[in-house]
Design an enzyme around this catalytic site. Sequence first.
Site, PDB file in Angstrom:
ATOM      1  N   HIS A 169      -5.286  -0.561 -13.156  1.00 57.02           N
ATOM      2  CA  HIS A 169      -4.600   0.751 -13.171  1.00 57.02           C
ATOM      3  C   HIS A 169      -5.318   1.722 -12.214  1.00 57.02           C
ATOM      4  CE1 HIS A 169      -2.761   4.380 -14.640  1.00 57.02           C
ATOM      5  NE2 HIS A 169      -2.321   3.864 -15.777  1.00 57.02           N
ATOM      6  N   GLU A 272      -0.769   0.140  -8.929  1.00 57.64           N
ATOM      7  CA  GLU A 272      -1.428  -0.812  -9.814  1.00 57.64           C
ATOM      8  C   GLU A 272      -0.960  -2.236  -9.538  1.00 57.64           C
ATOM      9  OE1 GLU A 272      -0.907   0.553 -13.883  1.00 57.64           O
ATOM     10  OE2 GLU A 272      -0.407   2.551 -13.124  1.00 57.64           O
TER      11      GLU A 272
END
Length: 300
Positions: A169, A272
């Site tokens: 992330h 991500e």
Amino acid sequence: MFDLDELSKQFGIPGEVVFKEGPGGLPVVEVSNSSATATIVLQGAHLIAWTPNDEQQVIWLSPDAKFAKGKSIRGGVPVCWPWFGPHENNKDYPAHGYARMVPWDVIEVSSEKGVTRITFRIVQDEKAKAMWPQDCELVMVYSIGKKLGVELLTRNTGKQAFVIGEALHTYFEVGDVSKVTIDGLDACPYLDKVDNFKRKQQSGAVDINQEVDRIYLESSGDCVINDPVMQRRIRIAKQGSHSTVVWNPWIEKANQMGDLGPDGYLKMICVESANAAEDVVNVSPGKEHCLSVIYSIETL
């Protein structure tokens, strides 16, 4: 849980790899080699800084990030595993799994030709095992140099197959997100979380002028963040990942979050590398899956 003196004795490299107490009392490992500097929090094996020499910082960390035991950190490279988004059966389990909130052991450190390589293995305590009772091993490897390499390796050590969702992330520092474009996702289908997960298709480069929260499917090639303000491109080259999440909360949601910092949404973009939604991964007994990414900087 961590003995900093013992970690330093076993894995420290004088002038290059140092273990110390970090923000909020959380142990960190700091790297400073001939190519770059970096900082990794041992909780979550969570990288919060990487800056190649003669470059501006690449990884964004909120100035209001909270550092506390068992809590996720706003910014850096949180690890989403073994599910992405909410747990499908238990709403009380943490979103995006527990890997970013538990301790990881350091199992190896090495250095060669301006690259420092640090290997972590997740600590599967009883609380984690209650949420994820699979027999497995999860390893994270950072290769810190002029480029940043990240490998997330899931090994099935049991006798039953299991399915994982996962993502790195990563928050990237940008000059002004409203001027940024992202290449590499043209013609990819995506699920638009902001629009009730409607399935849509990308046309051209991605730009950010409102809240964006999308899972791009069938995405295995490079993505490139073009940043005219910082006059650079950030290249994201990945393997073992078939989806890409693009996220920026924009103004209203950022103000509700409380830990993004003043106008923080303008200075960050998450791109991500993931296996999420329709692109989750089945790991057979005795097999392993590796999601790997190399981040690099190019002049715009």
